[in-house]
Write a protein that holds these residues in place. Sequence first.
Motif, mmCIF file in Angstrom:
data_model
loop_
_atom_site.group_PDB
_atom_site.id
_atom_site.type_symbol
_atom_site.label_atom_id
_atom_site.label_comp_id
_atom_site.label_asym_id
_atom_site.label_seq_id
_atom_site.Cartn_x
_atom_site.Cartn_y
_atom_site.Cartn_z
ATOM 1 N N UNK A 283 50.033 50.562 -60.560
ATOM 2 C CA UNK A 283 49.944 51.854 -61.224
ATOM 3 C C UNK A 283 51.363 52.282 -61.587
ATOM 4 N N UNK A 284 51.717 52.360 -62.871
ATOM 5 C CA UNK A 284 53.103 52.657 -63.242
ATOM 6 C C UNK A 284 53.552 54.060 -62.856
ATOM 7 N N UNK A 285 52.608 54.978 -62.679
ATOM 8 C CA UNK A 285 52.973 56.345 -62.309
ATOM 9 C C UNK A 285 53.307 56.451 -60.828
ATOM 10 N N UNK A 286 52.464 55.853 -60.000
ATOM 11 C CA UNK A 286 52.664 55.953 -58.548
ATOM 12 C C UNK A 286 53.462 54.788 -57.984
ATOM 13 N N UNK A 287 53.605 53.695 -58.763
ATOM 14 C CA UNK A 287 54.283 52.467 -58.338
ATOM 15 C C UNK A 287 53.517 51.735 -57.238
ATOM 16 N N UNK A 288 52.290 52.129 -57.012
ATOM 17 C CA UNK A 288 51.481 51.480 -55.986
ATOM 18 C C UNK A 288 50.872 50.194 -56.537
ATOM 19 N N UNK A 289 50.879 49.151 -55.706
ATOM 20 C CA UNK A 289 50.308 47.862 -56.088
ATOM 21 C C UNK A 289 48.851 47.807 -55.657
ATOM 22 N N UNK A 290 47.969 47.624 -56.612
ATOM 23 C CA UNK A 290 46.542 47.525 -56.314
ATOM 24 C C UNK A 290 46.094 46.082 -56.136
ATOM 25 N N UNK A 291 46.838 45.164 -56.706
ATOM 26 C CA UNK A 291 46.559 43.746 -56.528
ATOM 27 C C UNK A 291 47.868 42.975 -56.603
ATOM 28 N N UNK A 292 48.135 42.159 -55.590
ATOM 29 C CA UNK A 292 47.261 41.737 -54.540
ATOM 30 C C UNK A 292 47.329 42.702 -53.358
ATOM 31 N N UNK A 293 46.138 43.062 -52.829
ATOM 32 C CA UNK A 293 46.033 43.901 -51.643
ATOM 33 C C UNK A 293 44.685 43.649 -50.992
ATOM 34 N N UNK A 294 44.672 43.612 -49.665
ATOM 35 C CA UNK A 294 43.398 43.389 -48.972
ATOM 36 C C UNK A 294 42.654 44.697 -48.740
ATOM 37 N N UNK A 295 43.298 45.821 -49.068
ATOM 38 C CA UNK A 295 42.640 47.111 -48.920
ATOM 39 C C UNK A 295 42.427 47.737 -50.288
ATOM 40 N N UNK A 296 41.284 48.339 -50.457
ATOM 41 C CA UNK A 296 40.929 48.978 -51.715
ATOM 42 C C UNK A 296 41.685 50.305 -51.847
ATOM 43 N N UNK A 297 42.400 50.476 -52.963
ATOM 44 C CA UNK A 297 43.135 51.710 -53.188
ATOM 45 C C UNK A 297 42.174 52.791 -53.679
ATOM 46 N N UNK A 298 42.283 53.982 -53.140
ATOM 47 C CA UNK A 298 41.347 55.054 -53.489
ATOM 48 C C UNK A 298 41.429 55.432 -54.962
ATOM 49 N N UNK A 299 42.634 55.439 -55.501
ATOM 50 C CA UNK A 299 42.796 55.857 -56.884
ATOM 51 C C UNK A 299 42.617 54.710 -57.872
ATOM 52 N N UNK A 300 43.001 53.511 -57.489
ATOM 53 C CA UNK A 300 42.946 52.365 -58.391
ATOM 54 C C UNK A 300 42.388 51.162 -57.639
ATOM 55 N N UNK A 301 41.062 51.029 -57.636
ATOM 56 C CA UNK A 301 40.466 49.955 -56.832
ATOM 57 C C UNK A 301 39.988 48.776 -57.672
ATOM 58 N N UNK A 302 40.563 48.611 -58.858
ATOM 59 C CA UNK A 302 40.368 47.462 -59.737
ATOM 60 C C UNK A 302 39.095 47.506 -60.571
ATOM 61 N N UNK A 303 38.200 48.437 -60.330
ATOM 62 C CA UNK A 303 37.010 48.512 -61.175
ATOM 63 C C UNK A 303 37.357 49.192 -62.499
ATOM 64 N N UNK A 304 37.006 48.538 -63.589
ATOM 65 C CA UNK A 304 37.181 49.140 -64.908
ATOM 66 C C UNK A 304 35.980 50.021 -65.233
ATOM 67 N N UNK A 305 36.136 51.020 -66.085
ATOM 68 C CA UNK A 305 34.982 51.811 -66.522
ATOM 69 C C UNK A 305 34.013 50.944 -67.322
ATOM 70 N N UNK A 306 32.761 51.373 -67.370
ATOM 71 C CA UNK A 306 31.739 50.689 -68.182
ATOM 72 C C UNK A 306 31.070 51.704 -69.106
ATOM 73 N N UNK A 307 31.846 52.657 -69.563
ATOM 74 C CA UNK A 307 31.283 53.760 -70.342
ATOM 75 C C UNK A 307 31.138 53.451 -71.822
#
Length: 488
Positions: A52-76
């Motif tokens: 996430x470029x705003x928070x600098x948090x790495x969502x992948x690779x990670x063994x824990x699901x990030x609350x804000x960015x858990x890798x699921x894309x929208x399907x809208x």
Amino acid sequence: MRHFRFIPFVIISFLISVAAPLAQTAPASPKIITGKNPVIIIPGISGSTMVNPATKKTSWFSVRRDKDDDLRLPMTSAILTENRDTLVATDIIREVSLPVLPDVEVYQTLIDALVARGYTEAKWDSPVAADVFYVFPYDWRRDNVETAQLLFKKITEAKKTLKRADVKFDIIAHSMGGLIARYVAMYGAADLPVGVARPTWAGAAHLNKLMMFGTPNEGSFDSLEAIIDGLPIVSERKLPFVDDFRPEDVLTTPAAFQLIPHQSSARFLDQNLRPIRVDFYNPETWIKYGWGAIGDPKFLSKLKDADQLALLNTDIKPVRPAKDASKDDLILSETTYAQVRAYFATVLSRADRFHRALDAPTAKSPVQLYAFGGNCAPTLDAVVLIQNEKKGKWQTLFKARDIKGVGGREIKKDAVKAAMFAVGDGRVTKRSLLAETPIGKDKGPKLKTIFPVTSSFFACGTHFRLFLEKPIQDSFLSALIVEKTNQP
């Protein structure tokens, strides 16, 4: 996988195996040849870090699901380019550190081997024309054509900056990365062809050699298994502190569907091990066989119109997101079933067109194509579909076991295994890597390769050890610079 498993979506399933001493992977005191073509390293699915470029948090690779960015894309939206989140790919995965496993190399071993042969790393915004390698991180969740267009743009912009129209790149591509590179070579920056696919080779002017390592050119059933069952991240085991990928997670990843076996080569067997035809690209097929999250009551219970869906299916129990629900859970709770179905139909349609584009036969390739793979690991090449007539449901077998055919005839596990598995690297069959399609009305043993291979090389290596196998490494490193070596 399972197919995410065969490309590093299960990076960890091969982590222990790649913990090999560097002395075994890099040639000793290699002769340094100068003037080498620039190289691009393209990883497989899940082979890039997602940040996430705003928070600098790495969502992948990670063994824990990030609350804000858990890798699921929208399907809208049925327009896949509109289904975006805030994550960006920042680098290829070079090393991974886990509390239960030691620090090990992922693509770092490949990089070290190139450095030992006189390559240095260059950056896309300050390109160099020779004796360098570039890495191409990309959002591996997205449609592969979108990724191919990004790669084409980077290549052409680098040449423009260099003011060197004559520069050609060599590509080292792992798994799904090979599909992206092949599309660039065959179609450049164009979208998927409509109707009969006819390669333009619009990207060939920029490429010299394409080296494919474990690339599923005819798809892989491991991808279907991951879509249907999800997959554990760590060594195919469920651990209490690891958030594994669920079928609904994989559903949001268009690239996963572009890795399923192509319709022309997919092998489905009935409970007597006889071939049956299955329309892979029809959404109703997935619902009929109970494949993936698209028909799962638990998933449907999270949608905005779950109350209406429950009137038609009593297994659907509408649930509302908790107060501390993730951003992606909130998006899902505002998504309707109609939106998901429209998205899913588009995903399957584009997988069909992507496969047809790559399957377009070509007698001569203006790009040199090399294939490197494994040839001693049993690799899933067919699945068995068994119907439970009492329950009216189907079971899809990805692992061999004793089964009962029609009339109660018992078929032993060894016979089932022989029908389901073929030679490969454990994730991609040799036939898929070489794009060998059965020809003839009887679909017999005669095979035809849809593209000419300059050279192929196989060793007894698994999907994630291909870069580590000394014979393979010696072969591709030699082929990479053979033209320079042969110069007077």
